[in-house]
Design a protein around this motif. Structure first.
Motif, PDB file in Angstrom:
ATOM      1  N   PHE A 254       0.816  -1.212   0.000  1.00  0.00           N
ATOM      2  CA  PHE A 254       0.000   0.000   0.000  1.00  0.00           C
ATOM      3  C   PHE A 254       0.850   1.262   0.000  1.00  0.00           C
ATOM      4  O   PHE A 254       0.426   2.301  -0.510  1.00  0.00           O
ATOM      5  N   ASN A 255       2.046   1.179   0.555  1.00  0.00           N
ATOM      6  CA  ASN A 255       2.933   2.348   0.531  1.00  0.00           C
ATOM      7  C   ASN A 255       3.289   2.727  -0.909  1.00  0.00           C
ATOM      8  O   ASN A 255       3.323   3.905  -1.269  1.00  0.00           O
ATOM      9  N   TYR A 256       3.568   1.712  -1.728  1.00  0.00           N
ATOM     10  CA  TYR A 256       3.861   1.964  -3.142  1.00  0.00           C
ATOM     11  C   TYR A 256       2.655   2.600  -3.819  1.00  0.00           C
ATOM     12  O   TYR A 256       2.784   3.601  -4.539  1.00  0.00           O
ATOM     13  N   GLN A 277      -9.323   6.008  -4.616  1.00  0.00           N
ATOM     14  CA  GLN A 277      -8.431   4.860  -4.450  1.00  0.00           C
ATOM     15  C   GLN A 277      -7.358   5.145  -3.401  1.00  0.00           C
ATOM     16  O   GLN A 277      -6.978   4.254  -2.635  1.00  0.00           O
ATOM     17  N   LEU A 278      -6.874   6.382  -3.362  1.00  0.00           N
ATOM     18  CA  LEU A 278      -5.907   6.777  -2.337  1.00  0.00           C
ATOM     19  C   LEU A 278      -6.530   6.615  -0.947  1.00  0.00           C
ATOM     20  O   LEU A 278      -5.901   6.070  -0.029  1.00  0.00           O
ATOM     21  N   GLY A 279      -7.765   7.082  -0.811  1.00  0.00           N
ATOM     22  CA  GLY A 279      -8.442   6.959   0.474  1.00  0.00           C
ATOM     23  C   GLY A 279      -8.620   5.512   0.910  1.00  0.00           C
ATOM     24  O   GLY A 279      -8.461   5.180   2.084  1.00  0.00           O
ATOM     25  N   LEU A 280      -8.929   4.637  -0.043  1.00  0.00           N
ATOM     26  CA  LEU A 280      -9.085   3.220   0.279  1.00  0.00           C
ATOM     27  C   LEU A 280      -7.768   2.614   0.764  1.00  0.00           C
ATOM     28  O   LEU A 280      -7.748   1.786   1.684  1.00  0.00           O
ATOM     29  N   CYS A 281      -6.675   3.029   0.135  1.00  0.00           N
ATOM     30  CA  CYS A 281      -5.349   2.559   0.589  1.00  0.00           C
ATOM     31  C   CYS A 281      -5.075   3.028   2.017  1.00  0.00           C
ATOM     32  O   CYS A 281      -4.583   2.260   2.858  1.00  0.00           O
ATOM     33  N   GLN A 282      -5.395   4.283   2.286  1.00  0.00           N
ATOM     34  CA  GLN A 282      -5.167   4.819   3.629  1.00  0.00           C
ATOM     35  C   GLN A 282      -6.036   4.111   4.662  1.00  0.00           C
ATOM     36  O   GLN A 282      -5.606   3.892   5.799  1.00  0.00           O
ATOM     37  N   ASN A 284      -6.867   0.973   4.493  1.00  0.00           N
ATOM     38  CA  ASN A 284      -6.190  -0.304   4.706  1.00  0.00           C
ATOM     39  C   ASN A 284      -4.964  -0.158   5.603  1.00  0.00           C
ATOM     40  O   ASN A 284      -4.580  -1.107   6.289  1.00  0.00           O
ATOM     41  N   MET A 285      -4.356   1.010   5.578  1.00  0.00           N
ATOM     42  CA  MET A 285      -3.175   1.269   6.407  1.00  0.00           C
ATOM     43  C   MET A 285      -3.552   1.772   7.800  1.00  0.00           C
ATOM     44  O   MET A 285      -2.680   2.017   8.631  1.00  0.00           O
ATOM     45  N   GLY A 286      -4.840   1.955   8.058  1.00  0.00           N
ATOM     46  CA  GLY A 286      -5.279   2.451   9.358  1.00  0.00           C
ATOM     47  C   GLY A 286      -5.170   3.949   9.517  1.00  0.00           C
ATOM     48  O   GLY A 286      -5.338   4.473  10.628  1.00  0.00           O
ATOM     49  N   ASP A 287      -4.907   4.649   8.415  1.00  0.00           N
ATOM     50  CA  ASP A 287      -4.811   6.109   8.452  1.00  0.00           C
ATOM     51  C   ASP A 287      -6.195   6.689   8.141  1.00  0.00           C
ATOM     52  O   ASP A 287      -6.466   7.157   7.033  1.00  0.00           O
ATOM     53  N   TYR A 288      -7.073   6.665   9.143  1.00  0.00           N
ATOM     54  CA  TYR A 288      -8.459   7.055   8.913  1.00  0.00           C
ATOM     55  C   TYR A 288      -8.602   8.564   8.657  1.00  0.00           C
ATOM     56  O   TYR A 288      -9.421   8.987   7.837  1.00  0.00           O
ATOM     57  N   GLU A 289      -7.787   9.347   9.335  1.00  0.00           N
ATOM     58  CA  GLU A 289      -7.841  10.796   9.122  1.00  0.00           C
ATOM     59  C   GLU A 289      -7.406  11.137   7.693  1.00  0.00           C
ATOM     60  O   GLU A 289      -8.031  11.954   7.014  1.00  0.00           O
ATOM     61  N   GLY A 290      -6.336  10.479   7.238  1.00  0.00           N
ATOM     62  CA  GLY A 290      -5.877  10.705   5.870  1.00  0.00           C
ATOM     63  C   GLY A 290      -6.906  10.250   4.856  1.00  0.00           C
ATOM     64  O   GLY A 290      -7.118  10.895   3.823  1.00  0.00           O
ATOM     65  N   THR A 316     -17.465   4.984   5.876  1.00  0.00           N
ATOM     66  CA  THR A 316     -16.726   3.825   6.376  1.00  0.00           C
ATOM     67  C   THR A 316     -15.496   4.253   7.172  1.00  0.00           C
ATOM     68  O   THR A 316     -15.172   3.675   8.216  1.00  0.00           O
ATOM     69  N   ALA A 317     -14.806   5.291   6.681  1.00  0.00           N
ATOM     70  CA  ALA A 317     -13.608   5.782   7.375  1.00  0.00           C
ATOM     71  C   ALA A 317     -13.966   6.308   8.765  1.00  0.00           C
ATOM     72  O   ALA A 317     -13.260   6.038   9.748  1.00  0.00           O
ATOM     73  N   TYR A 318     -15.069   7.063   8.848  1.00  0.00           N
ATOM     74  CA  TYR A 318     -15.491   7.570  10.158  1.00  0.00           C
ATOM     75  C   TYR A 318     -15.901   6.425  11.086  1.00  0.00           C
ATOM     76  O   TYR A 318     -15.641   6.472  12.295  1.00  0.00           O
TER      77      TYR A 318
END
Length: 354
Positions: A254-256, A277-282, A284-290, A316-318
């Motif tokens: 996900f970092n890539y 798509q960027l938000g979905l990656c974040q 998955n990384m647990g970066d909900y604020e991002g 979903t992020a919230y």
């Protein structure tokens, strides 16, 4: 079980309205209908309904009014009412059917499919193809109706016809691959894509090769082709970047993927699909604020094609962040804009208990 191919009275009526029609109203008088459609595009359904009432009172064109009313009812999840409207619109067609009438038929068939009335949808596509014998979209969609009603062989015939009519349309082949795979025909689906690479098309682009390799699961090849495509001057970069990032996602990198998306957006930010798509990656990384920031940036672009996915993903992020109050507030907004989403209705009930 194969789908019945008997032509019913409904098909006869449909073909008759396409070919003859009765006609009603003046095509030049439809300002309230146009305004109502604009409200639908903004998910302002009550305002749209008011415009259509005004259009009816003003005697605006029936063909346009019923079509627009059908679109409204379809968006509201009132599928039976939408079907009735679309049929009335077709009945108001005068003379030779035009592009709008065929478009209305596609809406009609899709609405039948939402009700899982695949036989009825198939009849509509039969009617379209009786007049437009080389309409690849109608062949593809009719293939779907057959596939969903377990007429696999009939579906394949239509899919093959669609591909024959559009020999270099790799997006079409990918859609057929997805449909067959989802219905349990994974190996057969892969053969369609593999044949694209085996029958080497000298005009096949690196992006197209990357697409096919991605869906075949050959991530390393896909990444190589897409990296080449990303550096080509004439290639449209956004779809390349979107798929390139997803090759990383499929491999758990996900970092890539985030790096690919952010690098592109820093230069060209007008892409809600890439923000999504960027938000979905974040996520998955647990970066909900991002993730929330990315989804909001995508929504701010005001592209209605992506607003539904972006808003649901923001909810979903919230939820993941434990902010159920904000998730509930946004869900109310989502349900008002997309009342036809049954899954969201269940999610709203869940949020009401938090």
């Amino acid at each position: 079980m194969a789908v019945s191919r008997k032509k019913s009275a409904a098909l006869t009526i449909l073909l008759g309205t396409l070919l003859i029609g009765t006609g009603c109203g003046s095509m030049s008088s439809h300002k309230n209908v146009d305004l109502g459609l604009a409200h639908i595009n903004s998910h302002e359904y009550e305002e749209a309904a008011e415009c259509f009432e005004a259009a009816k009172a003003a005697g605006e064109n029936d063909r346009l009014l019923y079509r627009a009313s059908g679109i409204l009812n379809r968006n509201l999840g009132q599928y039976d009412e939408a079907i009735d409207d679309f049929l009335k619109s077709l009945a108001a067609t005068s003379g030779i059917p035009g592009d709008m009438d065929f478009d209305t038929n596609f809406y009609l068939a899709d609405t039948y499919m939402k009700l899982e009335k695949y036989d009825e949808a198939e009849k509509v596509y039969d009617a379209i193809l009786a007049l437009r014998k080389k309409d690849k979209d109608a062949y593809y969609m009719r293939g779907l109706t057959k596939l969903y009603s377990t007429d696999h062989d009939g579906a394949v015939v239509d899919f093959n016809k669609a591909m024959t009519l559009s020999p270099r349309n790799y997006d079409l082949r990918i859609m057929i691959y997805k449909a067959l795979s989802a219905s349990g025909y994974e190996e057969e689906a892969k053969e369609i894509l593999q044949s694209c690479l085996n029958n080497t098309d000298p005009n096949m682009t690196n992006y197209e090769k990357g697409q096919i390799s991605y869906y075949l699961g050959n991530n390393a090849d896909a990444q190589s082709y897409l990296e080449l495509a990303r550096n080509e001057r004439e290639t449209e970069k956004a779809p390349v970047v979107l798929l390139l990032g997803q090759t990383g996602e499929k491999q758990g990198d996900f970092n890539y993927a985030i790096s690919v998306y952010k690098t592109f957006l820093a230069e060209d930010s007008d892409h809600p699909d890439i923000y999504n798509q960027l938000g979905l990656c974040q996520l998955n990384m647990g970066d909900y604020e991002g993730a929330v920031t990315s989804f909001e940036a995508g929504l701010a672009l005001g592209n209605s094609d992506y607003s539904r996915a972006l808003l649901m993903n923001e909810i979903t992020a919230y939820e993941h962040a434990g902010n159920f109050a904000q998730a509930k507030t946004l869900m109310e907004k989502y349900r008002k804009a997309y009342p036809d989403d049954a899954d969201a209705e269940r999610e709203e009930i869940f949020l009401s208990t938090r």
